[in-house]
Design a protein around this motif. Structure first.
Motif, PDB file in Angstrom:
ATOM      1  N   ASP A 247       0.867  -1.168   0.000  1.00 39.26           N
ATOM      2  CA  ASP A 247       0.000   0.000   0.000  1.00 39.26           C
ATOM      3  C   ASP A 247       0.911   1.228   0.000  1.00 39.26           C
ATOM      4  N   ILE A 248       0.384   2.378  -0.429  1.00 41.03           N
ATOM      5  CA  ILE A 248       1.143   3.626  -0.423  1.00 41.03           C
ATOM      6  C   ILE A 248       0.345   4.656   0.353  1.00 41.03           C
ATOM      7  N   ASN A 249       1.007   5.296   1.315  1.00 40.45           N
ATOM      8  CA  ASN A 249       0.345   6.283   2.163  1.00 40.45           C
ATOM      9  C   ASN A 249       1.191   7.543   2.272  1.00 40.45           C
ATOM     10  N   ASP A 250       0.513   8.688   2.404  1.00 43.00           N
ATOM     11  CA  ASP A 250       1.200   9.936   2.712  1.00 43.00           C
ATOM     12  C   ASP A 250       1.136  10.151   4.211  1.00 43.00           C
ATOM     13  N   GLU A 251       2.290  10.381   4.820  1.00 46.60           N
ATOM     14  CA  GLU A 251       2.362  10.567   6.261  1.00 46.60           C
ATOM     15  C   GLU A 251       2.966  11.942   6.544  1.00 46.60           C
ATOM     16  N   GLY A 252       2.251  12.750   7.276  1.00 42.86           N
ATOM     17  CA  GLY A 252       2.720  14.090   7.587  1.00 42.86           C
ATOM     18  C   GLY A 252       1.560  15.041   7.729  1.00 42.86           C
ATOM     19  N   ASN A 253       1.738  16.269   7.261  1.00 44.96           N
ATOM     20  CA  ASN A 253       0.703  17.284   7.329  1.00 44.96           C
ATOM     21  C   ASN A 253       0.741  18.095   6.043  1.00 44.96           C
ATOM     22  N   PRO A 254      -0.134  19.094   5.869  1.00 40.54           N
ATOM     23  CA  PRO A 254      -0.143  19.842   4.607  1.00 40.54           C
ATOM     24  C   PRO A 254       1.166  20.558   4.287  1.00 40.54           C
ATOM     25  N   ASP A 255       2.011  20.764   5.284  1.00 48.29           N
ATOM     26  CA  ASP A 255       3.243  21.510   5.048  1.00 48.29           C
ATOM     27  C   ASP A 255       4.459  20.631   4.759  1.00 48.29           C
ATOM     28  N   SER A 256       4.474  19.423   5.269  1.00 43.55           N
ATOM     29  CA  SER A 256       5.616  18.541   5.021  1.00 43.55           C
ATOM     30  C   SER A 256       5.228  17.106   5.340  1.00 43.55           C
ATOM     31  N   GLY A 257       5.928  16.204   4.705  1.00 45.04           N
ATOM     32  CA  GLY A 257       5.651  14.797   4.971  1.00 45.04           C
ATOM     33  C   GLY A 257       6.374  13.883   4.012  1.00 45.04           C
ATOM     34  N   THR A 258       6.004  12.624   4.070  1.00 46.57           N
ATOM     35  CA  THR A 258       6.679  11.577   3.303  1.00 46.57           C
ATOM     36  C   THR A 258       5.644  10.642   2.698  1.00 46.57           C
ATOM     37  N   ARG A 259       5.862  10.278   1.485  1.00 45.37           N
ATOM     38  CA  ARG A 259       5.055   9.232   0.854  1.00 45.37           C
ATOM     39  C   ARG A 259       5.789   7.920   1.038  1.00 45.37           C
ATOM     40  N   ARG A 260       5.104   6.911   1.576  1.00 41.81           N
ATOM     41  CA  ARG A 260       5.757   5.653   1.936  1.00 41.81           C
ATOM     42  C   ARG A 260       5.028   4.448   1.344  1.00 41.81           C
ATOM     43  N   LYS A 261       5.820   3.470   1.027  1.00 42.60           N
ATOM     44  CA  LYS A 261       5.298   2.181   0.572  1.00 42.60           C
ATOM     45  C   LYS A 261       5.377   1.214   1.756  1.00 42.60           C
ATOM     46  N   HIS A 262       4.271   0.527   2.042  1.00 43.24           N
ATOM     47  CA  HIS A 262       4.206  -0.418   3.159  1.00 43.24           C
ATOM     48  C   HIS A 262       3.725  -1.774   2.642  1.00 43.24           C
ATOM     49  N   TRP A 263       4.230  -2.836   3.237  1.00 45.21           N
ATOM     50  CA  TRP A 263       3.690  -4.152   2.921  1.00 45.21           C
ATOM     51  C   TRP A 263       2.200  -4.203   3.260  1.00 45.21           C
ATOM     52  N   ASP A 264       1.485  -4.989   2.483  1.00 44.78           N
ATOM     53  CA  ASP A 264       0.069  -5.243   2.725  1.00 44.78           C
ATOM     54  C   ASP A 264      -0.164  -6.728   2.457  1.00 44.78           C
ATOM     55  N   ALA A 265      -1.385  -7.191   2.635  1.00 47.95           N
ATOM     56  CA  ALA A 265      -1.671  -8.613   2.428  1.00 47.95           C
ATOM     57  C   ALA A 265      -3.111  -8.808   1.989  1.00 47.95           C
ATOM     58  N   CYS A 266      -3.322  -9.670   1.017  1.00 50.73           N
ATOM     59  CA  CYS A 266      -4.669  -9.900   0.490  1.00 50.73           C
ATOM     60  C   CYS A 266      -5.556 -10.631   1.486  1.00 50.73           C
TER      61      CYS A 266
END
Length: 338
Positions: A247-266
């Protein structure tokens, strides 16, 4: 004559690679379990023990940053991750079930889109595979077309010999380059007898028949019988050398942050949950069915490969004792019965 390396020189090879600032990863005792971890010295290497988790984390980390963003003076700056910083890496001591998994995953990560995070790590890695000398009752590599001495996926393959040395076979140019660079640690000689494999594993399965049965049994009572047991914890996917959902999530706030890829499972209940609230795999039997279908039908349909190396980790890790090899054997028998 064969190319040989002693165990002492194998450990010295680790020392030499570390001295060259190469990231060396191999089986290492961590507390009471063996894990793939960075090796600081040759003495850290643990031989003849299957690590608890697979080696896929080396190419496909549990979590990784893929970009950062920052807003300054009303402007949004997006920065890519510098992939050139990924280190040159040698994976040493990977059995065939682990050495062979990246060559399976290569297909999906370079299909309609090149995942440069995965592919850059692959380009910068050399795999030293090693033949297994023992297997337990959870192993089933032979059932999915591999073998304890399968060289597929390795750049350099080691075969343990009676007496403690290893026969070395370069499989790719990367493997030959590693030998050439550290030629003083290798020697030519009579290979001697390979350590016999203590086989407790499952025999072969007829994968084409299993796939044929899956083609015609999308709806079958078998899936419900498994779902009555499965708790959907995802342990089987996270510990598998070949599962690759993320899965891909944005972590942070409107001013700064990181887009991260995380393991997921079906197997997770929300894996296919739509924004509308609809979930096409709303109950566990549909989710476990997808796991089997993906590994032994869908991936084969798309890439001509089985998405399983038979390492048996999912069997050992399952908290409720689900045995995928037994499920495949059941399907195999159903297929033979017509």
């Amino acid at each position: 004559m064969s190319l040989l390396i002693t165990e002492t020189n194998l450990r010295s090879l680790v020392d030499a690679l570390v001295k060259d600032a190469t990231l060396v990863v191999g089986p290492k005792l961590s507390g009471s379990v063996v894990l793939y971890q960075p090796l600081a010295a040759g003495d850290d290497l643990t031989l003849d023990e299957l690590p608890r988790r697979s080696a896929k984390e080396l190419y496909f980390p549990v979590c990784e940053d893929i970009l950062t963003y920052k807003r300054e003076n009303g402007k949004l700056e997006v920065r890519d991750i510098d992939r050139s910083r990924f280190p040159e890496t040698v994976l040493i001591g990977a059995p065939p079930c682990d050495a062979g998994s990246p060559s399976i995953l290569d297909a999906v990560f370079s299909w309609d889109y090149n995942d440069e995070f995965y592919l850059e790590r692959r380009r910068k890695s050399t795999i030293m595979g090693i033949a297994c000398t023992k297997g337990d009752d959870a192993c089933f590599c032979t059932a999915v077309g591999l073998a304890p001495d399968a060289k597929g996926g390795s750049d350099l393959f080691l075969t343990p010999l009676v007496g403690g040395s290893f026969r070395c076979e370069p499989v790719t140019e990367k493997g030959q380059a590693l030998i050439d660079k550290h030629a003083g640690l290798f020697s030519e000689g009579a290979a001697g007898e390979a350590v016999a494999f203590a086989d407790q594993s499952t025999g072969k399965l007829d994968l084409p028949k299993i796939k044929e049965w899956l083609n015609g049994h999308f709806e079958d009572p078998l899936w419900e019988s498994i779902a009555d047991i499965c708790v959907g914890c995802g342990a089987c996917a996270f510990i598998c050398p070949a599962c690759h959902c993320f899965d891909i999530n944005d972590e942070g706030n409107p001013d700064s942050g990181t887009r991260r890829k995380h393991w997921d499972a079906c197997g997770f209940s929300k894996f296919t949950n739509h924004a509308s609230g609809h979930n096409p795999r709303d109950i566990q039997n549909k989710r476990y069915r997808n796991r089997i279908m993906h590994k032994f039908k869908y991936y084969d349909d798309k890439f001509g490969k089985t998405l399983c190396t038979g390492c048996g980790r999912c069997i050992r890790a399952c908290p409720v004792g689900i045995d995928i090899a037994e499920i495949l054997d059941t399907i195999n028998k159903k297929a033979e019965q017509g």
